[in-house]
Design a protein around this motif. Sequence first.
Motif: not given
Ligand code: NA
Lengths: 318, 177, 431
Positions: C107-113, C148-157
């Motif tokens: 999910f982190a790979a498609v979410s920036g947050s 927390t992977l959401g902001i390290l795996i791109p995209p990332s706000v």
């Molecule tokens: Na992300």
Amino acid sequence: ETVLRYSNWLPAGHSVLEGAIKPFIAEVAEKTEGRVTIETLPKVVGTVPGQYDVAVDGLADITFLVLGYTPGRFPLTEVAELPFSNFDPSALSIALWRLFEAEIEPRDEFKGVKVLTLAVTTPSQIATRTQPIESLDQLQGLKMRNPVASFTAASEALGTVPINKPVSEMYELASSGVVDGTFTPLDTMKSFRLMEVMPYMTKVEGGLFQPALGLVMNRDAWGSLSPEDQAVVMAAAGEKMAGIIGAGYAANDVAAEAEMNALETGGVIEASPEMMAALRERLAFVEKAWIEKAEGLGVANAAELPGRLRDETAALSK
Amino acid sequence: MTSGSGGPGPARRLWSRLLRAVEAVSAVSILVMMGLMTADVIGREGLNRPLPGASELIEFCLVAAVFTGLVFVSWRERHITADLFDALLGRRGRLALRAFGCAIGAGIFGLAAPQMLRLARRAADFGDVSATFGVPMGWPLGVMTALCAVCALAFVLRAVLLAAVLLRGEDLEEGAE
Amino acid sequence: MTVALLGFLAAFVLIFARVPVAVALMSVGTAGIWLTYGAKMALASMALVVKETTLAYTLTVIPLFILMGAAVARGGLAEELYDAARALVGRFRGGLAFATILSCGGFAAVSGSSVATAVTLSRIAVPEMRRRGYSDGLATGAVAAGGTLGILIPPSVIMVVYGITTETPIGELFAAGMIPGLLGIAGYCLAIAWIVWRRPQSAPAGERVAFAEVRAALGRVWAVLLLFAVVIGGIYGGLFTPTEAAGVGAACSLVIVALRGDLTLRVLWEILVSTAEVTAAIFAILIGATVFAEFLNFSGAHEGVLAVVRDAGLAPWAVIAAILAIYLVMGCVLESLSMMLLTVPLFFPIVTGLGFDPVWFGIVVVMAVEIGLITPPLGMNLFVMRTVVRDVPLWTLYRGVAPFVAADVLRLILLAAIPGISLFLPELLFR
Ligand code: NA
Ligand code: NA
């Protein structure tokens, strides 16, 4: 004793900061015998595009402007940005300052600030990714990053597709191939590492465009100085500083050109006389448009000013 | 709105209508921003014809989305807040602190609005225009000014509402309008 | 320097008094300039920040990545990711926890947050794990950490904001986050394995899954893979910039949700309004933190910090260690975006002045900030867990997340010590 605060956004080592502004600060402190000192704030106050407002509001007393960041505010001073006039940035900067004092300053174009100096960078040339540009035909349909939004019409007149993106994205735009090239002065090829991704450059005689720059001071702060100290400040700034800033950019260009010519692929070439003739014809409208705008603002002798600027530059650069 | 704070009926209806309008502008701005950016990319890559002035329009959309968003985020108390000691506080303490936060918000946005007006006036005086379309910058700045003021109003109304609930000892249902 | 410290103190007091973080920073910043330079300066500088922070093209990337995440979350893609991950690793003891980490990564790979990742997965994974007899600590810890992977795996706000404030190429930052993100997944999985090994009662044994079922579940994650390929492939394939990628990605995610027949006007409206809400909250913090940073600039705090570093005569690696330690401590009490906005202008010139790579520093900062999201007492992702599972005591949450924090700290030390881990991909793609 007056302490003035200078909002600095130029990176350490930049030729304007090291060669012009720091010596200016030192000279003012010395010649006023410590009555006026200038303190450099650790970080830029506000944003780079907002530096004019920062000076008008007195958030800092002295700021350094790229005039094009506030379109519409300095229409007359834009005379400095016309194409094919920048054979020597130092001479053009001095000539610009003289023209400013004679024709523009009385019209109060820089409301709320005292202009300490004006200058231009080296001229924008044609930088490309994959092949050197030897004729106007080769430019047709290329996606070129636009140096400023006001250059859009010129870019279109050259047959290119103008891409308006911030300078901070320039390296990525070129490295990933979103753009085919950009109009940029030689020195940014080095400072922004652009020659790695755009190794080809065609130099246009006198250049296509050059951003005008200015060092300005909050008017209340200016008024708080004694006439004697004001004279010291202007002796250290004005024409003298204009020449130094222009010369600093020119020196950067020389270094960048040598570096580009040392690249395995790529290098700098000059536009041929045929290409120059074609460029001049296509971009003739730029100067005309400026004259019309200036006349509209009530400058009766607008038509002679670009020529005057060029003649003065030529006389100075002998 | 639970009671009292919005004044008499018509005022309350006006406020909720305003909120709905503001919400709509915010949502549409974001959708338009997305559309412009996609059209710009497709135009550039597919047709070698980027959308002229896309970045400028996108900037205006961002301003619209953010400032309208601030209004209803402030009204609904959706700002990022550290509710660390909530458990220790009890209902009345929580309500009091929430009202306090809204009051401070009202103060700071109330101070911001006249300053934004000053910037808008200056942009008009100095002849600032946008880079591509030559839009006089006094307009977008004027819109920011107005929305800053509405945002301050939203904070004020919320603070009054919370204070009223606190004094009457009622319970406030989540997201009450 | 003293003024700056008082400012920080005042901001903390207001934040803990439940004043919105944005409002607290903005008021303290304005008041600070007011007290030192007068009202005129304070108000003018605040107004200028409000104007310049929003009239900024590059920042449009923030609402658009949020929109993309919101559409994906609403479109049921997260459930499918979770099902696929469960089919893949469900047969191990603690399998659902492993599946949670994997689907968080996806999910982190498609979410920036980070918060969006935690919110979305918590609604799916936590109830499921509790139903199957997982301990509350493991269930909530895995989701909070995975988020927390959401902001390290791109995209990332957060990376975008770092890139914009320091003029570091965002494409390089995104590339640099990839390997550390995968290391994060590995680290969290090891943490789960350790928990299950030490306390087998915290997770039930796994269940066998038929191979056909695995294949079917994997076949359904095409949408997420496609979105990731469009966004990241588009950036590195030279089709668009990271800013534009946000717009294109958001449009694609809406189209995917529509193609699956889930996009009614009502749903679209809800997605847009929730995006607007999060956007406004983030920009409020941006404005508040920028006003506060202006105050720090006027207060001379930068010189003070520099002088401390200079006088202490620290070795470059010790400076980095000190900065990271400061982040870990601040992470306990500050929200991630404001923490980054407040500290990066202070630390960035020092660090690059010592010759460190700005992209590598960006990754280390994001990593450190990310740990702050799951460290008590104030960790955004822990708050998210509180809103989903109100009956789990805070203490259980803290204890549950501790092994994951340990894995994170080890990973942070590894990344700080070996810049090559972060810089390998950017070197390969850009330099
Ligand atoms: Na992300
Ligand atoms: Na924390």
